[in-house]
Design a protein around this motif. Structure first.
Motif, mmCIF file in Angstrom:
data_model
loop_
_atom_site.group_PDB
_atom_site.id
_atom_site.type_symbol
_atom_site.label_atom_id
_atom_site.label_comp_id
_atom_site.label_asym_id
_atom_site.label_seq_id
_atom_site.Cartn_x
_atom_site.Cartn_y
_atom_site.Cartn_z
ATOM 1 N N CYS A 20 -31.891 -36.907 -33.042
ATOM 2 C CA CYS A 20 -30.667 -36.172 -32.701
ATOM 3 C C CYS A 20 -30.483 -34.953 -33.594
ATOM 4 C CB CYS A 20 -29.463 -37.099 -32.811
ATOM 5 S SG CYS A 20 -29.422 -38.414 -31.570
ATOM 6 N N TRP A 29 -32.312 -25.174 -26.122
ATOM 7 C CA TRP A 29 -31.516 -25.939 -25.161
ATOM 8 C C TRP A 29 -31.527 -25.250 -23.796
ATOM 9 C CZ3 TRP A 29 -26.903 -29.392 -26.579
ATOM 10 C CH2 TRP A 29 -27.225 -30.174 -27.693
ATOM 11 N N SER A 89 -18.906 -28.392 -28.028
ATOM 12 C CA SER A 89 -20.116 -29.200 -28.008
ATOM 13 C C SER A 89 -20.733 -29.298 -29.396
ATOM 14 C CB SER A 89 -21.131 -28.604 -27.024
ATOM 15 O OG SER A 89 -22.306 -29.371 -26.985
ATOM 16 N N CYS A 93 -21.257 -32.904 -31.078
ATOM 17 C CA CYS A 93 -22.628 -33.358 -31.344
ATOM 18 C C CYS A 93 -22.876 -33.549 -32.836
ATOM 19 C CB CYS A 93 -23.629 -32.359 -30.765
ATOM 20 S SG CYS A 93 -23.706 -32.340 -28.966
ATOM 21 N N GLY A 138 -22.452 -37.982 -26.291
ATOM 22 C CA GLY A 138 -22.556 -37.839 -24.841
ATOM 23 C C GLY A 138 -21.545 -36.842 -24.297
ATOM 24 N N LEU A 141 -22.796 -33.339 -24.964
ATOM 25 C CA LEU A 141 -23.853 -32.922 -24.038
ATOM 26 C C LEU A 141 -23.290 -32.568 -22.669
ATOM 27 C CD1 LEU A 141 -26.683 -35.482 -24.896
ATOM 28 C CD2 LEU A 141 -26.407 -33.138 -25.715
ATOM 29 N N LEU A 142 -22.237 -33.258 -22.257
ATOM 30 C CA LEU A 142 -21.617 -32.950 -20.965
ATOM 31 C C LEU A 142 -20.835 -31.643 -21.002
ATOM 32 C CD1 LEU A 142 -20.308 -36.478 -19.890
ATOM 33 C CD2 LEU A 142 -22.255 -35.242 -18.954
ATOM 34 N N TYR A 174 -32.504 -29.726 -25.367
ATOM 35 C CA TYR A 174 -31.411 -30.406 -24.659
ATOM 36 C C TYR A 174 -31.893 -31.732 -24.077
ATOM 37 C CZ TYR A 174 -27.302 -30.890 -21.631
ATOM 38 O OH TYR A 174 -26.162 -31.337 -21.021
ATOM 39 N N MET A 175 -33.106 -31.736 -23.523
ATOM 40 C CA MET A 175 -33.653 -32.980 -22.975
ATOM 41 C C MET A 175 -33.872 -34.016 -24.074
ATOM 42 S SD MET A 175 -33.655 -32.370 -19.814
ATOM 43 C CE MET A 175 -34.480 -33.893 -19.327
ATOM 44 N N ILE A 178 -30.617 -35.611 -24.933
ATOM 45 C CA ILE A 178 -30.225 -36.592 -23.919
ATOM 46 C C ILE A 178 -30.967 -37.909 -24.129
ATOM 47 C CG2 ILE A 178 -30.290 -37.129 -21.455
ATOM 48 C CD1 ILE A 178 -29.816 -34.198 -20.881
ATOM 49 N N VAL A 181 -29.541 -39.785 -27.158
ATOM 50 C CA VAL A 181 -28.256 -40.438 -26.879
ATOM 51 C C VAL A 181 -28.455 -41.677 -26.000
ATOM 52 C CG1 VAL A 181 -26.018 -40.153 -25.753
ATOM 53 C CG2 VAL A 181 -26.926 -38.327 -27.184
ATOM 54 N N MET A 182 -29.346 -41.563 -25.025
ATOM 55 C CA MET A 182 -29.603 -42.708 -24.146
ATOM 56 C C MET A 182 -30.185 -43.886 -24.925
ATOM 57 S SD MET A 182 -31.116 -40.811 -20.756
ATOM 58 C CE MET A 182 -31.440 -42.385 -19.940
#
Length: 208
Positions: A20, A29, A89, A93, A138, A141-142, A174-175, A178, A181-182
């Motif tokens: 992260c 990003w 953001s 983050c 999350g 990121l949104l 950015y990927m 994600i 975070v997942m």
């Protein structure tokens, strides 16, 4: 005695903090490849070269020039971030990543704690912090794609708008954020089984 689940929990947490942090500091990003502008003439400052945006960094590599990166964030230059959405953001983050780092430190401490009530309390506290960190990161990121409609981004990414990058595309930074975070979603579940001592099953009564 060192618990295997606790060791894995602490190791995974430390790895995700590194992922992260690396992704949040990445300038990739939003990326526009070399010669990516279609239709409109290239802006004189980038001349159709590569352009990339991150949370705190902007990089440009014009034709026949070296790559130039600069930070438009930081405590003293936070207002230079080109969009209020990107500012939000960045706060979410970075705050979520800090919480994840603190919870990972607690997870490492749990490895060396003796089994008992204190260990279970630390695991519970760390799991709550990790859950909060996941929701905060999350949300960050949104919120980030809302800034694609800002003037600065539209100048480099033709026709970009809310959740649409125009001539640009989503970058690996950015990927990677994600994915980090997942994977962090699983940390609170491992925290439940991290304590070395669990309640023993109810013994079967002996029939005399």
């Amino acid at each position: 005695m060192v618990g295997c689940v606790g060791c894995f929990w602490g190791l995974l947490g430390c790895c995700l903090v590194a992922v992260c942090s690396f992704s949040f500091l990445s300038p990739a990003w939003i990326v526009r490849e070399r010669g990516g502008r279609r239709g409109a003439a290239a802006a004189p400052d980038d001349e159709g070269g590569e352009v990339s945006f991150g949370l705190l960094w902007h990089c440009a590599e014009p034709w026949r020039r070296t790559r130039d990166c600069y930070a438009f964030g930081g405590l003293a230059r936070f207002g230079e971030i080109p969009s209020g959405s990107w500012q939000t953001s960045a706060v979410l983050c970075s705050g979520g990543c800090a919480l994840l780092a603190f919870s990972s430190l607690l997870a490492v401490i749990v490895i060396f704690l003796p089994g008992g009530a204190c260990e279970r309390r630390v695991c519970t506290l760390a799991s709550y912090i990790q859950t909060a960190a996941v929701f905060i990161m999350g949300s960050g990121l949104l919120v980030y794609p809302f800034g694609l409609g800002s003037t600065t981004v539209r100048r480099h990414c033709e026709n970009s708008s809310l959740y649409y990058a125009g001539d640009c595309q989503i970058g690996w930074g950015y990927m990677l954020a994600i994915v980090g975070v997942m994977l962090s979603v699983f940390l609170p579940f491992f925290a439940k089984y991290a304590p070395k001592e669990h309640a023993s099953p109810t013994p079967i009564p002996t029939i005399l």
